[in-house]
Design an enzyme around this catalytic site. Structure first.
Site, PDB file in Angstrom:
ATOM      1  N   GLU A  11      20.003  35.469 104.474  1.00 40.84           N
ATOM      2  CA  GLU A  11      21.154  35.604 103.578  1.00 40.84           C
ATOM      3  C   GLU A  11      21.961  36.863 103.878  1.00 40.84           C
ATOM      4  OE1 GLU A  11      19.862  35.272  99.508  1.00 40.84           O
ATOM      5  OE2 GLU A  11      19.766  33.092  99.608  1.00 40.84           O
TER       6      GLU A  11
ATOM      7  N   GLU B 177      17.698  26.521 101.465  1.00 42.80           N
ATOM      8  CA  GLU B 177      17.114  27.059 100.234  1.00 42.80           C
ATOM      9  C   GLU B 177      17.951  26.625  99.040  1.00 42.80           C
ATOM     10  OE1 GLU B 177      15.883  31.216 100.452  1.00 42.80           O
ATOM     11  OE2 GLU B 177      16.518  31.491  98.375  1.00 42.80           O
TER      12      GLU B 177
END
Length: 364
Positions: A192, A284
């Site tokens: 991320e 995710e």
């Protein structure tokens, strides 16, 4: 309003130990460049190859590749993989056992397992050898069960992936060398990225992808996107910046993460639009808020799942552990007992919901 980064359990790494480990790895690499860029010699070609069990996802599909904006199997058919992500292996390696993976493969009927190796937060930087070997072990266990495996370089804070560039090069060199003959390994090179623009992320990817390609020319590489892998939405951007300047490499997909209780219409619309223009993999997501906790929003989550089914977007749910938060599928204590993996008696509400959706038949 842009979403904040998801909260995880935090603990300060020992900076000096991390520096020492990284320096040692670099010295060893300089002395033995043919050893697969790791601290131990890689297995010879063919040694890591495994025969997938009949009827398993890997047996049915073989090696995967990106075809247009979809993920395709060895027959050229677009496929959707569905499965689970581990929590950070520095905290929850005890949740990844032969028993839990048997249940994931046969009771849950999953296609894919994501192995989350945190870089910071008492993760990889504190003991590169230990965490690399842990990935090797889990890749082998998942492969024995015919599951695809995403090797997740779980950088989160600092948000600039360049902070861990040399660690990433070392890590993926060894992973790709060891598992290059396996048809089931995918490489997620930056979990991320946040606080940096797309050009900075792309530059990182274009330095890490060749490390993998030198060892595994055909493996699918998953590239994290701007603003916590929101395709830029959480920082006021969108997928257009990637469309205008894609990573200059083949067999690449871009990741998108969402949490249904936090990421509403704008995020859903961005995923829908982006999936028509870019190869996207949802590595995710959760049914809760962006911290992976709180109340479940199953209605919004189902809208995402319906879209992903329609557009053949593969997905992985967060997370396969017994953490106390609502996003962990198992009740606390399940992992310590190493039992009760199959069925629903050990599952939280979100676990029951996601298991039901993973268990629906594939249409490979």
């Amino acid at each position: 309003m842009p979403a904040s980064p998801r909260f995880r359990v935090r603990s300060l790494p020992t900076a000096m130990a991390a520096l020492t480990s990284t320096a040692l790895l670099g010295a060893l690499l300089a002395l033995a460049p043919t050893a697969g860029a790791g601290t131990t010699a890689a297995a010879p070609p063919g040694a890591g190859a495994a025969t997938a069990p009949p009827g398993s996802p890997v047996a049915a599909n073989g090696p995967l590749e990106v075809c247009g904006v979809r993920l395709c199997n060895s027959h050229g058919t677009a496929v959707q993989l569905r499965g689970m992500s581990t929590h950070g292996t520095q905290w929850y390696a005890q949740c990844v056992t032969d028993g839990s993976l048997d249940a994931l493969a046969t009771d849950w009927r999953a296609d894919v397992l994501r192995v989350s190796t945190y870089v910071q937060e008492d993760g990889y930087e504190t003991d590169p050898r230990r965490f690399t070997d842990l990935v090797h072990r889990i890749v082998e266990q998942a492969s024995d069960r015919g599951l695809y495996v995403i090797v997740d370089w779980h950088m989160l804070s600092p948000g600039d992936p360049h902070h861990n560039l040399e660690r990433a090069r070392t890590f993926f060199a060894e992973i790709a060398e060891r598992h290059r003959d396996r048809p089931n390994v995918l490489y997620e090179i930056a979990n991320e990225p946040n606080g940096v623009g797309w050009n900075r992320i792309r530059d990182y990817a274009e330095q890490v992808v060749p490390v993998i390609r030198d060892r595994d020319p055909d493996g699918v590489v998953l590239v994290g996107t701007r603003a916590w892998s929101s395709l830029g939405v959480s920082e006021g951007a969108d997928e257009q910046e990637i469309v205008d300047a894609p990573v200059r490499a083949d067999n690449i997909m871009y990741t998108f993460h969402f949490y249904a209780a936090s990421h509403r219409e704008e995020y859903l619309a961005t995923l829908s639009r982006a999936a028509d223009r870019l190869p996207v993999f949802v590595t995710e997501f959760g049914t809760q808020d962006y911290s992976g906790e709180g109340a479940n929003d199953f209605a919004m989550a189902q809208r995402y799942l319906d879209l992903m089914e329609q557009k053949k977007i593969s997905w992985v749910n967060w997370n396969f552990s017994d953490d106390h938060r609502s996003g962990a599928v198992f009740r606390p204590g399940t992992c310590a007992a190493d039992s009760g993996w199959a069925g629903t008696s050990s599952l939280k509400e979100a676990g029951v919901w996601i298991r039901d959706r993973i268990r629906t038949p594939d249409d490979f």
